[in-house]
Design an enzyme around this catalytic site. Structure first.
Site, mmCIF file in Angstrom:
data_model
loop_
_atom_site.group_PDB
_atom_site.id
_atom_site.type_symbol
_atom_site.label_atom_id
_atom_site.label_comp_id
_atom_site.label_asym_id
_atom_site.label_seq_id
_atom_site.Cartn_x
_atom_site.Cartn_y
_atom_site.Cartn_z
ATOM 1 N N HIS A 49 -16.012 42.303 109.533
ATOM 2 C CA HIS A 49 -14.845 41.838 110.440
ATOM 3 C C HIS A 49 -13.854 41.134 109.673
ATOM 4 O O HIS A 49 -14.174 40.277 108.647
ATOM 5 C CB HIS A 49 -15.022 40.945 111.654
ATOM 6 C CG HIS A 49 -15.907 39.838 111.113
ATOM 7 N ND1 HIS A 49 -17.542 39.853 111.013
ATOM 8 C CD2 HIS A 49 -15.482 38.525 110.940
ATOM 9 C CE1 HIS A 49 -17.683 38.577 110.630
ATOM 10 N NE2 HIS A 49 -16.649 37.878 110.598
ATOM 11 N N ASP B 80 -10.980 35.613 118.536
ATOM 12 C CA ASP B 80 -11.979 34.941 118.239
ATOM 13 C C ASP B 80 -12.380 33.822 119.367
ATOM 14 O O ASP B 80 -11.505 33.120 119.978
ATOM 15 C CB ASP B 80 -11.956 34.097 117.031
ATOM 16 C CG ASP B 80 -13.042 33.561 116.350
ATOM 17 O OD1 ASP B 80 -13.505 34.042 115.162
ATOM 18 O OD2 ASP B 80 -13.823 32.838 116.711
ATOM 19 N N ILE B 81 -13.675 33.551 119.575
ATOM 20 C CA ILE B 81 -13.918 32.779 120.708
ATOM 21 C C ILE B 81 -13.763 31.132 120.270
ATOM 22 O O ILE B 81 -13.716 30.389 121.146
ATOM 23 C CB ILE B 81 -15.535 32.821 121.258
ATOM 24 C CG1 ILE B 81 -15.773 32.696 122.486
ATOM 25 C CG2 ILE B 81 -16.471 32.414 120.064
ATOM 26 C CD1 ILE B 81 -17.025 33.015 122.963
ATOM 27 N N HIS C 171 -10.996 38.548 109.363
ATOM 28 C CA HIS C 171 -10.327 37.377 110.262
ATOM 29 C C HIS C 171 -8.751 37.631 110.132
ATOM 30 O O HIS C 171 -8.238 37.761 108.751
ATOM 31 C CB HIS C 171 -10.696 35.968 109.737
ATOM 32 C CG HIS C 171 -12.180 35.671 110.161
ATOM 33 N ND1 HIS C 171 -12.513 34.846 110.992
ATOM 34 C CD2 HIS C 171 -13.233 36.154 109.537
ATOM 35 C CE1 HIS C 171 -13.495 34.753 111.068
ATOM 36 N NE2 HIS C 171 -14.203 35.345 110.437
HETATM 37 P P1 AMP Z 1 -17.931 34.843 110.246
HETATM 38 O O1 AMP Z 1 -18.432 33.294 110.367
HETATM 39 O O2 AMP Z 1 -16.900 34.917 109.179
HETATM 40 O O3 AMP Z 1 -19.066 35.891 110.373
HETATM 41 O O4 AMP Z 1 -17.068 35.030 111.773
HETATM 42 C C1 AMP Z 1 -17.827 35.240 112.991
HETATM 43 C C2 AMP Z 1 -16.782 34.971 114.055
HETATM 44 O O5 AMP Z 1 -17.035 35.263 115.162
HETATM 45 C C3 AMP Z 1 -16.579 33.417 114.025
HETATM 46 O O6 AMP Z 1 -15.260 33.027 114.020
HETATM 47 C C4 AMP Z 1 -17.104 33.023 115.635
HETATM 48 O O7 AMP Z 1 -16.167 32.144 116.350
HETATM 49 C C5 AMP Z 1 -16.548 34.620 116.117
HETATM 50 N N1 AMP Z 1 -17.456 34.786 117.344
HETATM 51 C C6 AMP Z 1 -18.848 34.485 117.566
HETATM 52 N N2 AMP Z 1 -19.091 34.942 118.752
HETATM 53 C C7 AMP Z 1 -17.901 35.619 119.309
HETATM 54 C C8 AMP Z 1 -17.700 36.137 120.762
HETATM 55 N N3 AMP Z 1 -18.577 36.303 121.668
HETATM 56 N N4 AMP Z 1 -16.312 36.527 120.773
HETATM 57 C C9 AMP Z 1 -15.461 36.290 119.962
HETATM 58 N N5 AMP Z 1 -15.696 35.902 118.767
HETATM 59 C C10 AMP Z 1 -16.831 35.405 118.453
#
Ligand code: AMP
Ligand code: ZN
Length: 115
Positions: free
Chosen positions: A101, A31-32, A103
């Site tokens: 996704h 996760d970023i 987590h």
């Molecule tokens: P959600 O809020 O459950 O939809 O999770 C989306 C997740 O994607 C969040 O924890 C973000 O930090 C993560 N995210 C968004 N953009 C990226 C990216 N470019 N690379 C990796 N993770 C990302």
């Protein structure tokens, strides 16, 4: 592939990701904006918006997501200490990316109930 889907673009290699696992049907990357020492997102390569629209024929695919999570937890050394797996769905769930996704969070004590 869905156009304008961030995670589909990662699957296609159009946007870079910090990959931790990949096989024919699953991709996992860090996760970023990590919320724990280990914070990995495990996704099916197939575009599925959320649990709300999961189909019967996608049951095995989501099993593969879980099994990838098992392997990653082991590789990250958090299987014995423990970890949390979360699928956020829609507004109240806090979903921000509409490609399903899981987590995978670990490396510290989680609290309950979640926020
Ligand atoms: P959600 O809020 O459950 O939809 O999770 C989306 C997740 O994607 C969040 O924890 C973000 O930090 C993560 N995210 C968004 N953009 C990226 C990216 N470019 N690379 C990796 N993770 C990302
Ligand atoms: Zn997608």
């Amino acid at each position: 592939m869905m156009e304008d889907c961030l995670f589909c673009k990662m699957v296609a290699g159009d946007i870079p990701c910090n990959k931790v696992y990949e096989d024919k049907s699953v991709l996992a990357f860090r996760d970023i904006d990590p919320k724990a020492p280990t914070h990995v997102l495990v996704i099916p390569k197939k575009h599925i918006e959320s649990i709300n629209v999961l189909k019967d024929e996608e049951k095995a695919l989501m099993g593969e997501v879980l099994m990838a999570g098992q392997k990653i937890a082991r590789d990250e050394g958090i299987d014995a200490s423990g970890f949390r797996t979360v699928f956020n769905t829609n507004a109240h769930g806090g979903q921000t990316v509409f490609h399903i996704h899981m987590h995978l969070l670990g490396g510290r004590q989680m609290t309950w109930p979640p926020g």
